[in-house]
Scaffold this motif. Structure first.
Motif, PDB file in Angstrom:
ATOM      1  N   PRO A   1       0.656  -1.271   0.317  1.00 50.38           N
ATOM      2  CA  PRO A   1       0.177  -0.245   0.418  1.00 50.38           C
ATOM      3  C   PRO A   1       1.043   1.114   0.287  1.00 50.38           C
ATOM      4  O   PRO A   1       0.556   1.348   0.648  1.00 50.38           O
ATOM      5  N   LEU A   2       1.969   1.076  -0.963  1.00 46.58           N
ATOM      6  CA  LEU A   2       2.727   2.153  -0.437  1.00 46.58           C
ATOM      7  C   LEU A   2       1.923   3.586  -1.132  1.00 46.58           C
ATOM      8  O   LEU A   2       2.006   3.219  -2.884  1.00 46.58           O
ATOM      9  N   GLU A   3       2.231   4.785  -0.852  1.00 46.52           N
ATOM     10  CA  GLU A   3       1.311   5.699  -1.395  1.00 46.52           C
ATOM     11  C   GLU A   3       2.127   7.299  -1.828  1.00 46.52           C
ATOM     12  O   GLU A   3       2.576   7.930  -2.220  1.00 46.52           O
ATOM     13  N   SER A   4       3.423   7.302  -0.970  1.00 44.89           N
ATOM     14  CA  SER A   4       4.173   8.250  -0.751  1.00 44.89           C
ATOM     15  C   SER A   4       5.808   7.528  -0.616  1.00 44.89           C
ATOM     16  O   SER A   4       6.115   6.456   0.526  1.00 44.89           O
ATOM     17  N   LEU A   5       6.664   8.329  -1.291  1.00 45.98           N
ATOM     18  CA  LEU A   5       8.168   7.342  -2.078  1.00 45.98           C
ATOM     19  C   LEU A   5       8.960   8.724  -2.254  1.00 45.98           C
ATOM     20  O   LEU A   5       8.681   9.656  -2.646  1.00 45.98           O
ATOM     21  N   ILE A   6      10.422   8.661  -1.130  1.00 49.55           N
ATOM     22  CA  ILE A   6      11.212  10.277  -1.538  1.00 49.55           C
ATOM     23  C   ILE A   6      12.604   9.448  -2.024  1.00 49.55           C
ATOM     24  O   ILE A   6      13.001   9.101  -1.423  1.00 49.55           O
ATOM     25  N   LEU A   7      12.873   9.356  -3.308  1.00 51.26           N
ATOM     26  CA  LEU A   7      14.121   9.327  -3.684  1.00 51.26           C
ATOM     27  C   LEU A   7      15.031  10.447  -4.100  1.00 51.26           C
ATOM     28  O   LEU A   7      15.906  10.933  -4.588  1.00 51.26           O
ATOM     29  N   LYS A   8      14.789  11.923  -3.223  1.00 52.21           N
ATOM     30  CA  LYS A   8      15.787  12.806  -3.454  1.00 52.21           C
ATOM     31  C   LYS A   8      17.284  12.361  -3.157  1.00 52.21           C
ATOM     32  O   LYS A   8      17.418  11.972  -2.362  1.00 52.21           O
ATOM     33  N   ARG A   9      18.104  12.802  -3.880  1.00 52.36           N
ATOM     34  CA  ARG A   9      19.685  13.218  -3.639  1.00 52.36           C
ATOM     35  C   ARG A   9      20.062  12.104  -4.171  1.00 52.36           C
ATOM     36  O   ARG A   9      21.131  10.851  -3.436  1.00 52.36           O
ATOM     37  N   ASN A  10      19.036  10.746  -5.113  1.00 49.48           N
ATOM     38  CA  ASN A  10      20.177   9.509  -5.151  1.00 49.48           C
ATOM     39  C   ASN A  10      20.399   9.817  -6.970  1.00 49.48           C
ATOM     40  O   ASN A  10      19.793  10.218  -7.837  1.00 49.48           O
ATOM     41  N   PRO A  11      21.053   8.938  -7.367  1.00 44.83           N
ATOM     42  CA  PRO A  11      21.728   8.891  -9.225  1.00 44.83           C
ATOM     43  C   PRO A  11      20.365   8.907  -9.738  1.00 44.83           C
ATOM     44  O   PRO A  11      20.528   8.281 -10.687  1.00 44.83           O
TER      45      PRO A  11
ATOM     46  N   VAL B   1       9.208   5.343 -12.008  1.00 41.38           N
ATOM     47  CA  VAL B   1       8.721   5.011 -10.802  1.00 41.38           C
ATOM     48  C   VAL B   1       6.978   5.438 -10.918  1.00 41.38           C
ATOM     49  O   VAL B   1       6.738   3.779 -10.582  1.00 41.38           O
ATOM     50  N   PHE B   2       6.032   5.484 -11.279  1.00 40.49           N
ATOM     51  CA  PHE B   2       4.489   5.298 -11.155  1.00 40.49           C
ATOM     52  C   PHE B   2       3.997   4.226 -11.898  1.00 40.49           C
ATOM     53  O   PHE B   2       2.934   3.825 -11.476  1.00 40.49           O
ATOM     54  N   SER B   3       4.894   4.215 -13.069  1.00 37.98           N
ATOM     55  CA  SER B   3       4.223   2.832 -13.896  1.00 37.98           C
ATOM     56  C   SER B   3       4.779   1.682 -13.072  1.00 37.98           C
ATOM     57  O   SER B   3       3.623   0.764 -13.426  1.00 37.98           O
ATOM     58  N   SER B   4       5.399   1.188 -12.679  1.00 38.61           N
ATOM     59  CA  SER B   4       5.791   0.135 -11.454  1.00 38.61           C
ATOM     60  C   SER B   4       5.278   0.534 -10.715  1.00 38.61           C
ATOM     61  O   SER B   4       5.089  -0.865  -9.874  1.00 38.61           O
ATOM     62  N   LEU B   5       4.532   1.510  -9.840  1.00 43.96           N
ATOM     63  CA  LEU B   5       3.716   1.691  -8.919  1.00 43.96           C
ATOM     64  C   LEU B   5       2.735   2.366  -9.048  1.00 43.96           C
ATOM     65  O   LEU B   5       2.661   3.601  -8.565  1.00 43.96           O
TER      66      LEU B   5
ATOM     67  N   MET C   1       2.655   9.849  -4.455  1.00 45.50           N
ATOM     68  CA  MET C   1       3.122  10.807  -4.153  1.00 45.50           C
ATOM     69  C   MET C   1       4.760  10.442  -4.294  1.00 45.50           C
ATOM     70  O   MET C   1       5.491   9.584  -3.696  1.00 45.50           O
ATOM     71  N   LEU C   2       5.898  11.378  -5.422  1.00 42.99           N
ATOM     72  CA  LEU C   2       6.866  11.055  -5.081  1.00 42.99           C
ATOM     73  C   LEU C   2       7.715  12.138  -5.083  1.00 42.99           C
ATOM     74  O   LEU C   2       7.872  13.292  -5.334  1.00 42.99           O
ATOM     75  N   ASP C   3       8.786  11.859  -4.208  1.00 45.02           N
ATOM     76  CA  ASP C   3       9.156  13.315  -3.636  1.00 45.02           C
ATOM     77  C   ASP C   3       8.824  14.739  -3.315  1.00 45.02           C
ATOM     78  O   ASP C   3       9.348  16.186  -3.535  1.00 45.02           O
ATOM     79  N   GLY C   4       8.020  14.093  -2.919  1.00 49.08           N
ATOM     80  CA  GLY C   4       7.089  15.437  -1.624  1.00 49.08           C
ATOM     81  C   GLY C   4       6.784  15.872  -2.493  1.00 49.08           C
ATOM     82  O   GLY C   4       5.663  17.164  -2.670  1.00 49.08           O
ATOM     83  N   ILE C   5       6.026  15.870  -4.641  1.00 42.98           N
ATOM     84  CA  ILE C   5       5.390  16.262  -5.368  1.00 42.98           C
ATOM     85  C   ILE C   5       4.135  15.232  -5.469  1.00 42.98           C
ATOM     86  O   ILE C   5       4.694  14.137  -6.180  1.00 42.98           O
TER      87      ILE C   5
ATOM     88  N   PRO D   1      -0.488  15.175 -14.757  1.00 41.17           N
ATOM     89  CA  PRO D   1      -0.926  14.561 -15.000  1.00 41.17           C
ATOM     90  C   PRO D   1      -0.144  13.941 -16.094  1.00 41.17           C
ATOM     91  O   PRO D   1      -0.464  12.794 -17.022  1.00 41.17           O
ATOM     92  N   GLU D   2       1.023  14.962 -16.448  1.00 43.65           N
ATOM     93  CA  GLU D   2       2.322  13.917 -17.590  1.00 43.65           C
ATOM     94  C   GLU D   2       2.732  12.954 -16.409  1.00 43.65           C
ATOM     95  O   GLU D   2       3.386  11.944 -17.049  1.00 43.65           O
ATOM     96  N   ASP D   3       2.739  12.461 -15.873  1.00 42.50           N
ATOM     97  CA  ASP D   3       3.368  11.586 -15.224  1.00 42.50           C
ATOM     98  C   ASP D   3       2.494  10.253 -15.724  1.00 42.50           C
ATOM     99  O   ASP D   3       3.105   8.936 -15.122  1.00 42.50           O
ATOM    100  N   TYR D   4       0.900  10.407 -15.645  1.00 43.32           N
ATOM    101  CA  TYR D   4       0.712   8.808 -16.417  1.00 43.32           C
ATOM    102  C   TYR D   4       0.525   9.092 -17.944  1.00 43.32           C
ATOM    103  O   TYR D   4       0.888   7.587 -18.503  1.00 43.32           O
ATOM    104  N   SER D   5       1.414  10.009 -18.319  1.00 44.70           N
ATOM    105  CA  SER D   5       0.732   9.814 -19.482  1.00 44.70           C
ATOM    106  C   SER D   5       2.528   8.383 -20.195  1.00 44.70           C
ATOM    107  O   SER D   5       4.193   8.753 -19.047  1.00 44.70           O
ATOM    108  N   PRO D   6       2.474   7.682 -20.927  1.00 45.63           N
ATOM    109  CA  PRO D   6       3.622   6.362 -21.214  1.00 45.63           C
ATOM    110  C   PRO D   6       5.143   7.556 -21.945  1.00 45.63           C
ATOM    111  O   PRO D   6       4.639   8.178 -22.081  1.00 45.63           O
ATOM    112  N   PRO D   7       5.982   6.506 -21.700  1.00 46.98           N
ATOM    113  CA  PRO D   7       7.308   6.065 -21.931  1.00 46.98           C
ATOM    114  C   PRO D   7       6.886   7.391 -24.168  1.00 46.98           C
ATOM    115  O   PRO D   7       6.543   6.614 -24.312  1.00 46.98           O
TER     116      PRO D   7
END
Length: 256
Positions: free
Chosen positions: A200-210, A221-225, A230-234, A238-244
């Protein structure tokens, strides 16, 4: 200032006499009953030698809170405040209330442990293996590299910022995780992030990682989860829904 035959000055001799008389008064004064208070005409001795007078709570210093039936002593008048004994389980049952410890979430902060030697890390892992009821856990700045052998079945919030994790595979088993913070680690790729797909992961922070500088980082990230909000506090945009993006490469010919 005159000096006596004993070598003490007159002022020092007066101070000692005043101090001894004050101590004798305090010693001979009977203890104040527990049922009496300051507002009932109890006169406490005062000392002119500069020593602080006894606090109103001095008569209760050897008693527990449950032994004092009536008092007017405030908390700021206590030298060493005691913890009041809580209601019994039987009393809570008749009140139809749950035990307060059952309502409180299991939280633990084990950050900044300065684990410099191997034996310290091993003992630290033994402690983590026993945290089967913890719900919120902070392990910030502990130089941790691998906790894959640890299982935290009830953990809903985990903060492992400023450690040395290189992969999601090195994180502990956290099937109930909702908020995960991995800022300032050394996670290079997003390989293994799909292991959290069924949590049930809802919030993930990966700031300052390569991995933050990877192309189409947020979309991957959003396609995998799919449950992530929320990712990195954001929040999810809508653009996160779009496919690569699909890029087409055309061969160009040069006409001479």
């Amino acid at each position: 200032m005159s000096e006596s035959s004993s070598g003490l000055t007159t002022s020092n001799q007066k101070f000692c006499e005043s101090y001894l008389s004050c101590c004798s008064i305090l010693r001979d004064t009977p203890p104040i009953p527990a049922g009496l208070s300051q507002g009932r005409g109890i006169v406490r001795p005062s000392c002119d030698s500069g020593l602080p007078p006894p606090l109103p709570s001095d008569s209760f210093k050897y008693l527990g809170w449950c032994d004092i039936e009536e008092h007017d002593v405030r908390g700021n008048q206590l030298l060493c405040p005691r913890v009041r004994e809580g209601p019994s389980e039987e009393e809570l049952f008749f009140r139809r209330e749950e035990h307060p410890l059952k309502k409180r979430k299991q939280e633990l902060n084990l950050s900044f442990q300065d684990l410099g030697d191997l034996y310290q890390v091993e003992n630290f892992k033994r402690i983590l293996q026993r945290l089967i009821r913890v719900e919120k856990l902070w392990l910030v700045d502990n130089s941790l590299t691998d906790l894959s052998a640890i299982r935290l079945p009830r953990c809903r919030e985990l903060n492992v910022n400023k450690n040395h994790f290189r992969s999601f595979k090195q994180l502990p088993k956290i099937p109930q995780i909702q908020h995960l913070s991995l800022a300032e680690n050394n996670i290079v790729t997003l390989s293994g992030i799909s292991d959290f797909r069924h949590t049930p992961l809802e919030s993930l922070i990966l700031k300052r990682n390569p991995c933050e500088f990877q192309e189409r980082y947020r979309q991957l990230v959003f396609s995998s989860l799919p449950n992530l909000k929320m990712l990195d506090g954001i929040p999810k945009l809508p653009e996160d829904y779009s496919p690569p993006e699909i890029r087409f490469f055309y061969k160009m010919c040069t006409i001479l």
